[in-house]
Design a protein around this motif. Sequence first.
Motif, PDB file in Angstrom:
ATOM      1  N   PRO A 110       0.809  -1.225   0.000  1.00  0.00           N
ATOM      2  CA  PRO A 110       0.000   0.000   0.000  1.00  0.00           C
ATOM      3  C   PRO A 110       0.840   1.271   0.000  1.00  0.00           C
ATOM      4  CG  PRO A 110       0.026  -0.982   2.177  1.00  0.00           C
ATOM      5  CD  PRO A 110       0.691  -1.969   1.257  1.00  0.00           C
ATOM      6  N   ALA A 111       2.149   1.147   0.280  1.00  0.00           N
ATOM      7  CA  ALA A 111       3.035   2.312   0.287  1.00  0.00           C
ATOM      8  C   ALA A 111       3.831   2.426  -1.004  1.00  0.00           C
ATOM      9  CB  ALA A 111       3.989   2.234   1.477  1.00  0.00           C
ATOM     10  N   ALA A 112       3.459   1.641  -2.025  1.00  0.00           N
ATOM     11  CA  ALA A 112       4.232   1.641  -3.271  1.00  0.00           C
ATOM     12  C   ALA A 112       4.235   3.011  -3.931  1.00  0.00           C
ATOM     13  CB  ALA A 112       3.673   0.602  -4.235  1.00  0.00           C
ATOM     14  N   GLY A 113       3.132   3.746  -3.841  1.00  0.00           N
ATOM     15  CA  GLY A 113       3.038   5.063  -4.454  1.00  0.00           C
ATOM     16  C   GLY A 113       3.277   6.189  -3.488  1.00  0.00           C
ATOM     17  N   GLY A 114       3.782   5.876  -2.291  1.00  0.00           N
ATOM     18  CA  GLY A 114       3.972   6.866  -1.243  1.00  0.00           C
ATOM     19  C   GLY A 114       3.186   6.485  -0.002  1.00  0.00           C
ATOM     20  N   ALA A 115       3.321   7.253   1.044  1.00  0.00           N
ATOM     21  CA  ALA A 115       2.636   6.942   2.306  1.00  0.00           C
ATOM     22  C   ALA A 115       1.126   6.902   2.099  1.00  0.00           C
ATOM     23  CB  ALA A 115       2.993   7.981   3.363  1.00  0.00           C
ATOM     24  N   PRO A 116       0.470   5.798   2.472  1.00  0.00           N
ATOM     25  CA  PRO A 116      -0.982   5.693   2.264  1.00  0.00           C
ATOM     26  C   PRO A 116      -1.758   6.519   3.276  1.00  0.00           C
ATOM     27  CG  PRO A 116      -0.168   3.740   3.392  1.00  0.00           C
ATOM     28  CD  PRO A 116       1.044   4.559   3.043  1.00  0.00           C
ATOM     29  N   GLY A 117      -2.906   7.051   2.840  1.00  0.00           N
ATOM     30  CA  GLY A 117      -3.788   7.761   3.752  1.00  0.00           C
ATOM     31  C   GLY A 117      -4.508   6.794   4.679  1.00  0.00           C
ATOM     32  N   THR A 118      -5.241   7.326   5.622  1.00  0.00           N
ATOM     33  CA  THR A 118      -5.907   6.491   6.631  1.00  0.00           C
ATOM     34  C   THR A 118      -6.903   5.532   5.995  1.00  0.00           C
ATOM     35  OG1 THR A 118      -5.680   8.254   8.272  1.00  0.00           O
ATOM     36  CG2 THR A 118      -7.301   6.529   8.720  1.00  0.00           C
ATOM     37  N   MET A 141       0.315  -9.760  11.273  1.00  0.00           N
ATOM     38  CA  MET A 141       1.187  -9.586  10.114  1.00  0.00           C
ATOM     39  C   MET A 141       0.946  -8.236   9.444  1.00  0.00           C
ATOM     40  SD  MET A 141       1.297 -13.326   8.281  1.00  0.00           S
ATOM     41  CE  MET A 141       1.892 -14.778   9.171  1.00  0.00           C
ATOM     42  N   ALA A 142      -0.315  -7.830   9.342  1.00  0.00           N
ATOM     43  CA  ALA A 142      -0.628  -6.520   8.761  1.00  0.00           C
ATOM     44  C   ALA A 142      -0.022  -5.414   9.604  1.00  0.00           C
ATOM     45  CB  ALA A 142      -2.140  -6.344   8.652  1.00  0.00           C
ATOM     46  N   TRP A 143      -0.169  -5.515  10.924  1.00  0.00           N
ATOM     47  CA  TRP A 143       0.411  -4.524  11.839  1.00  0.00           C
ATOM     48  C   TRP A 143       1.932  -4.507  11.708  1.00  0.00           C
ATOM     49  CZ3 TRP A 143       3.819  -5.335  15.916  1.00  0.00           C
ATOM     50  CH2 TRP A 143       4.060  -4.229  16.745  1.00  0.00           C
ATOM     51  N   HIS A 144       2.541  -5.680  11.657  1.00  0.00           N
ATOM     52  CA  HIS A 144       3.999  -5.775  11.554  1.00  0.00           C
ATOM     53  C   HIS A 144       4.487  -5.149  10.247  1.00  0.00           C
ATOM     54  CE1 HIS A 144       8.044  -7.314  11.981  1.00  0.00           C
ATOM     55  NE2 HIS A 144       7.937  -7.988  10.844  1.00  0.00           N
ATOM     56  N   SER A 145       3.792  -5.396   9.152  1.00  0.00           N
ATOM     57  CA  SER A 145       4.179  -4.811   7.872  1.00  0.00           C
ATOM     58  C   SER A 145       4.153  -3.284   7.948  1.00  0.00           C
ATOM     59  CB  SER A 145       3.237  -5.284   6.757  1.00  0.00           C
ATOM     60  OG  SER A 145       3.370  -6.672   6.534  1.00  0.00           O
ATOM     61  N   ALA A 146       3.103  -2.745   8.573  1.00  0.00           N
ATOM     62  CA  ALA A 146       2.999  -1.291   8.713  1.00  0.00           C
ATOM     63  C   ALA A 146       4.111  -0.743   9.595  1.00  0.00           C
ATOM     64  CB  ALA A 146       1.630  -0.919   9.273  1.00  0.00           C
ATOM     65  N   GLN A 147       4.447  -1.479  10.665  1.00  0.00           N
ATOM     66  CA  GLN A 147       5.491  -1.033  11.583  1.00  0.00           C
ATOM     67  C   GLN A 147       6.854  -0.974  10.916  1.00  0.00           C
ATOM     68  OE1 GLN A 147       3.355   0.288  14.033  1.00  0.00           O
ATOM     69  NE2 GLN A 147       5.179  -0.125  15.225  1.00  0.00           N
ATOM     70  N   THR A 148       7.098  -1.818   9.951  1.00  0.00           N
ATOM     71  CA  THR A 148       8.388  -1.813   9.258  1.00  0.00           C
ATOM     72  C   THR A 148       8.407  -0.848   8.083  1.00  0.00           C
ATOM     73  OG1 THR A 148       7.772  -3.620   7.746  1.00  0.00           O
ATOM     74  CG2 THR A 148       8.743  -4.241   9.865  1.00  0.00           C
ATOM     75  N   GLY A 149       7.327  -0.085   7.911  1.00  0.00           N
ATOM     76  CA  GLY A 149       7.263   0.817   6.776  1.00  0.00           C
ATOM     77  C   GLY A 149       7.042   0.096   5.469  1.00  0.00           C
ATOM     78  N   PHE A 150       6.455  -1.100   5.550  1.00  0.00           N
ATOM     79  CA  PHE A 150       6.179  -1.929   4.370  1.00  0.00           C
ATOM     80  C   PHE A 150       7.462  -2.218   3.583  1.00  0.00           C
ATOM     81  CE2 PHE A 150       2.187   0.286   5.293  1.00  0.00           C
ATOM     82  CZ  PHE A 150       1.334  -0.801   5.428  1.00  0.00           C
ATOM     83  N   ALA A 151       8.494  -2.607   4.325  1.00  0.00           N
ATOM     84  CA  ALA A 151       9.768  -2.966   3.702  1.00  0.00           C
ATOM     85  C   ALA A 151       9.591  -4.166   2.777  1.00  0.00           C
ATOM     86  CB  ALA A 151      10.802  -3.287   4.775  1.00  0.00           C
ATOM     87  N   THR A 152      10.387  -4.217   1.731  1.00  0.00           N
ATOM     88  CA  THR A 152      10.262  -5.270   0.726  1.00  0.00           C
ATOM     89  C   THR A 152      10.297  -6.659   1.342  1.00  0.00           C
ATOM     90  OG1 THR A 152      11.331  -3.843  -0.906  1.00  0.00           O
ATOM     91  CG2 THR A 152      11.237  -6.196  -1.405  1.00  0.00           C
ATOM     92  N   MET A 153      11.283  -6.900   2.189  1.00  0.00           N
ATOM     93  CA  MET A 153      11.450  -8.216   2.797  1.00  0.00           C
ATOM     94  C   MET A 153      10.210  -8.601   3.601  1.00  0.00           C
ATOM     95  SD  MET A 153      14.342  -9.490   5.520  1.00  0.00           S
ATOM     96  CE  MET A 153      13.577  -8.580   6.873  1.00  0.00           C
ATOM     97  N   THR A 154       9.657  -7.647   4.342  1.00  0.00           N
ATOM     98  CA  THR A 154       8.482  -7.931   5.166  1.00  0.00           C
ATOM     99  C   THR A 154       7.257  -8.196   4.302  1.00  0.00           C
ATOM    100  OG1 THR A 154       9.370  -6.480   6.881  1.00  0.00           O
ATOM    101  CG2 THR A 154       7.048  -7.072   7.042  1.00  0.00           C
ATOM    102  N   VAL A 155       7.060  -7.365   3.284  1.00  0.00           N
ATOM    103  CA  VAL A 155       5.892  -7.524   2.414  1.00  0.00           C
ATOM    104  C   VAL A 155       5.944  -8.868   1.693  1.00  0.00           C
ATOM    105  CG1 VAL A 155       4.766  -6.627   0.336  1.00  0.00           C
ATOM    106  CG2 VAL A 155       5.495  -5.064   2.144  1.00  0.00           C
ATOM    107  N   ASP A 189      -7.038   4.438   2.875  1.00  0.00           N
ATOM    108  CA  ASP A 189      -6.345   3.451   2.059  1.00  0.00           C
ATOM    109  C   ASP A 189      -5.674   2.399   2.931  1.00  0.00           C
ATOM    110  OD1 ASP A 189      -7.097   4.572  -0.302  1.00  0.00           O
ATOM    111  OD2 ASP A 189      -5.215   5.640  -0.653  1.00  0.00           O
ATOM    112  N   LEU A 190      -5.085   2.836   4.024  1.00  0.00           N
ATOM    113  CA  LEU A 190      -4.412   1.897   4.921  1.00  0.00           C
ATOM    114  C   LEU A 190      -5.420   0.953   5.571  1.00  0.00           C
ATOM    115  CD1 LEU A 190      -1.646   1.156   6.074  1.00  0.00           C
ATOM    116  CD2 LEU A 190      -2.104   2.733   7.970  1.00  0.00           C
ATOM    117  N   ALA A 191      -6.563   1.485   5.984  1.00  0.00           N
ATOM    118  CA  ALA A 191      -7.600   0.651   6.599  1.00  0.00           C
ATOM    119  C   ALA A 191      -8.157  -0.353   5.592  1.00  0.00           C
ATOM    120  CB  ALA A 191      -8.714   1.523   7.156  1.00  0.00           C
ATOM    121  N   THR A 192      -8.374   0.107   4.353  1.00  0.00           N
ATOM    122  CA  THR A 192      -8.878  -0.795   3.317  1.00  0.00           C
ATOM    123  C   THR A 192      -7.872  -1.887   3.017  1.00  0.00           C
ATOM    124  OG1 THR A 192     -10.110   1.044   2.328  1.00  0.00           O
ATOM    125  CG2 THR A 192      -9.789  -0.908   0.966  1.00  0.00           C
TER     126      THR A 192
END
Length: 418
Positions: A42-50, A278-292, A52-55
């Motif tokens: 969800p952060a591929a195009g930049g930081a997602p809004g609230t 897992m969703a929370w963890h992905s967000a916490q890492t800034g959606f890093a490639t390895m995590t995603v 978008d992140l919830a969806t």
Amino acid sequence: MNGQAAATRYESLDAIRGVAVMGILAMNIVAFALPMSAYFNPAAGGAPGTSDLATWAFNFVFVDSKMRGLFSVLFGASTLLVIQSAEASGRSAVGTHYARMFWLGLFGLAHYYLFWFGDILSLYAACGLLLFLFRGLSIRALLIWAGAFLFVSLLFLGSTWLSIAMLDTGGLPPETAAAMGQQMAEFNAMMGPNSPTYAADVAHFLGSYREIAGTRMGPDAAEPLVQVMLFLWESMALMLIGMALFKSRMLTGEWSPERYTKWATVCFAIAAPVLAWMAWHSAQTGFATMTVFGTGLVFSTPFDILMTVGWAALIMLLIQTRASAAVRARLAATGRMAFTNYLVTTIVMTTIFYGYGLGLFGSVGRAGLYLFCFGMWAAMLFWSKPWLARFHYGPLEWLWRSLSRFSLQPMRKGAAVQ
């Protein structure tokens, strides 16, 4: 079982297939409307809004992979039903099955090259080449084989994730790390945050039909084969589970409400908290490639499958205990025309979002994309039942059946079905 019994349709199986073909749009809509990197991240195009992140989080936990999984489970069940029906009616089961898979594969390739890169039909046809071999196995044996295919899938994708993780943390020898540098750049572009190819991808899909289709027919011509190599293992596991669930009578609506409730509760109670973490963890890492990559394609897989089974149980429970006869009939008609509805959805969505249509690609947020889902779901439910009131099959179901039988099948109601 006589020929008449073999021809009997299970309304519950058709109805859950109707839910699945609608549900897979909720999963695919992002790939129709945004670059593929956004499908994964969800952060591929930049930081997602609230919103978008919830969806994204909702989809990650409840929709992504689960609806494709449900579609795959039902493909396995329907394949077994077709084989059994052919045997019961005195036709060649092997001939019927492989003719269907041959034409399904051609439909899938046409779908990919002419319309959309996200085709799954050619993958399903490839799995179908193997499925016939498992038709006579017991429920237990089918589940064991499903576990074996799932293990291979996890081993294959898990080893790729491990290589990414070691490269990311500097754990690879320098010569190996240098050799993987280009591959890591491709992974970052495809699955990482702030994808460097995001703007170029948007521009590409806002181009002409010739430009978009030319990529599928040129540089990406081998993609259907790549998809088979990557995802055959998981798809086979899901289809074998579907065969097992069909043999257990779960998908024919013959379990008690209490049993459906128990299965749905247990599956969701185990899978949902893990996927939410897992969703929370992905967000916490800034959606890093390895995590995603790890959460999206490796570690979530067993829980995705568990939730897929939970969805099957919950939908069957609601069909059995809550849905009115009119609702069941609408869903069943949509499911009987799943092949047509799936391909028509591609044509409608690519026309809406691609440059040769309305050109909305990249301009609608994730939450807003659900409006397009709602509209397409309404269209499926609206047109499928009136069509089947007049005709035996959906348009593409009729074409597939006629090609597989090597003769034109009766289309209008009143003509005998062969």
